[in-house]
Structures are given as C-alpha cells and as structure tokens.
Design an enzyme around this catalytic site. Structure first.
Site: not given
Length: 306
Positions: A167, A216, A298
């Site tokens: 990520r 998310s 995130e």
C-alpha cells in the site's frame, strides 16, 4: 492570477474540493490546476514559485481532505491523461484512466490485469498506493512510469525508483505521475471477462458499494491484501480486528463504520472530514486496547483542520 504561471489548461482559485472526493468532504484548495497535457504541466511546474506546495490528486477515491482545505495548488488530471494503449502484453495508461477501464481494455486484448477491475479510482493513485487485491499488486505487473518533477522535467521511473511496498511507493514530493506501463500474462478474453464479472459480484455482495465510502479504511495488519481464496486466513484482517473490538457500525456524527464491511467508513449524508477522521482514530484506539494491534490508515488524510 496571483503570480501563477500562464497555462493552457484551467486554474480555479479557492476551489472547494468536497465534490472531487468519494467521501464528499473537504475545504478549499488555494488553487485547482487542470493541465491540458503533459507539456502544459511541465511549463506550469517549471515556472511555479518553488515555495508553493503542489498536491497531485486523482479521483479522490482514497482520500480525506480536511475541513480547513489545502494551502497548495491541487493538480488534477483529466481527459488529456486518460488514454489506454495495448501493445502485445504491455498496457500503457494515462494516470486519469480508470483502473476498471484499464482492466477491461486489457482483457479485450487478452492481457490479464483483471485484479484492477474492482479497485476504485484511477491509475495514478493505483501506482502511488501499489494497489492490489486477490493476491495481485501493481508491483507485480509494473514496467515503468513517467512523471513530471517539481522543476518540470519529464522522467521515467522504474520499480526500483518507486520502491513498492504494501500500500505504498516512494514518489518524491511534488512529482506528478502522468502515465504508467504494465505487463500482464496472456489470457483468453472471454475467461478474463467472466473472472471480472465474478469479482464484481463478490465485491457487491461483501462491500457497501452503494454507500459513500473511500474503499478500505485501514491496511490489513497482516501486511497483504485478501487473496480471495477459500483458504484465506482472517485473523489479521482489518475488518476482523475491528469486529473483535466491537466497532462494526460505530458512529461519530455523520460518519459510520459500515455494517456490511467494518473496514469501510461511510459518509451517511452529513459527515464532516473531522467526523470521519475522529471515527477512524476511535477505531484505532479501541482495536489497540482490545488486541494490541495498531491499525495503519490506508485512506490518505491531508490538509488543515477547520
């Protein structure tokens, strides 16, 4: 306009950003610049006062802009940056091309980039975040990218330059991605299409796709995304530790952790950026108290508090 360079694209002063993000929150940017093409972007950055901050913004699908807005020039790419070209197994896409469109166009040509089909947003954000799902990531298919530096140079970046991790990537401050090239394995177009349809149905069954969310909220503590396989382990999934801490459906103001998928934060209609961020921090606190796990955001949060 206040000493900004002349451009062929469009500059808007004091532009509210809420309607440019999926969560529909956020104050104004000092300026919003929509370049017409790469050379317009190069000229602008080359001639912009180095003291002025710039923030490249995609579709705002993974972003909370705080209520006080941004003291910066927000650079948002549009039609001049959404081309998709397939040559052999290589797919080159402008940063404004939607992830879903890239997956579909690649599949039509027998190239498997199907994992992109259910990822919200555009290619620029996907590269910056090393987006992934079902066990595949941008890093797995990445060949190179082109970016304009803060001084207006057009440079080519390799995977080593970007240092992809779960990520995240290492794009230097103020650099603006303009396109990326990927190489996917070959596949039968009909099979690839069927797989994407199956992925969409699974996503719609398990995620609040009709609500106002940003995908998310937190990274999986396990350090990788769901594989989608039957033997997938859930102990260190963000949704599982949020559930274990009793925070599914938790609310702050107009912000709520989704009842359908507890790692999705939604704006129920009147949330402020502060509501969303405060809810996220409350979830992090409760999860840490319950399990000792420190969830990492995130969703990117930027700008000034109101």
């Amino acid at each position: 306009m206040s000493g900004l360079p002349d451009v062929r694209g469009k500059i808007t002063e004091n532009r509210l950003l809420a309607d440019l993000t999926w969560l529909r929150v956020g104050g104004p940017a000092d300026y919003l610049f929509q370049p017409q093409d790469v050379s317009d972007l190069q000229d602008f950055l080359r001639n912009l006062d180095p003291e002025v901050a710039v923030f490249p913004m995609g579709l705002g699908s993974n972003l909370i802009i705080r209520d006080g807005g941004l003291r910066a020039v927000v650079i948002r790419m549009g039609r001049g940056f959404n081309q998709i070209e397939v040559e052999g197994n290589r797919v080159t896409a402008g940063v404004a091309a939607l992830d879903a469109h890239v997956a579909r166009k690649a599949a039509e040509q027998g190239v498997d980039l199907t994992f992109l089909r259910t990822i919200p947003g555009a290619i620029g954000g996907a590269v910056c975040m090393n987006a992934g799902c079902y066990g595949s990531y941008i890093a797995d298919v990445f060949v190179s990218a082109k970016a304009v530096t803060r001084t207006g140079e057009l440079v080519t970046l390799t995977a080593d330059d970007l240092n992809f991790q779960y990520r995240q990537s290492d794009l230097p401050e103020g650099w603006v991605l303009v396109e990326a090239t990927f190489e996917g394995p070959s596949g039968d177009p009909e099979e690839l299409s069927a797989r994407m349809q199956s992925q969409l149905e699974k996503r719609n069954a398990t995620q609040p796709t009709k609500d106002r969310s940003a995908g998310s909220t937190f990274r999986n503590p396990a350090g990788f995304s769901s594989t989608g396989r039957a033997d997938d382990v859930h102990d260190l999934k963000a949704w599982k530790v949020i559930d274990d801490a009793g925070m599914r459906g938790a609310r702050v103001g107009g912000a709520q952790m989704s009842e359908k998928h507890s790692n999705f934060m939604i704006n129920t209609g009147n949330a402020t950026a502060a509501d969303l961020e405060n809810l996220g921090e409350e979830v992090r606190k409760k999860v840490f108290e319950n399990s000792g796990i420190e969830l990492q955001w995130e969703i990117k949060r930027i700008g000034e508090f109101d």
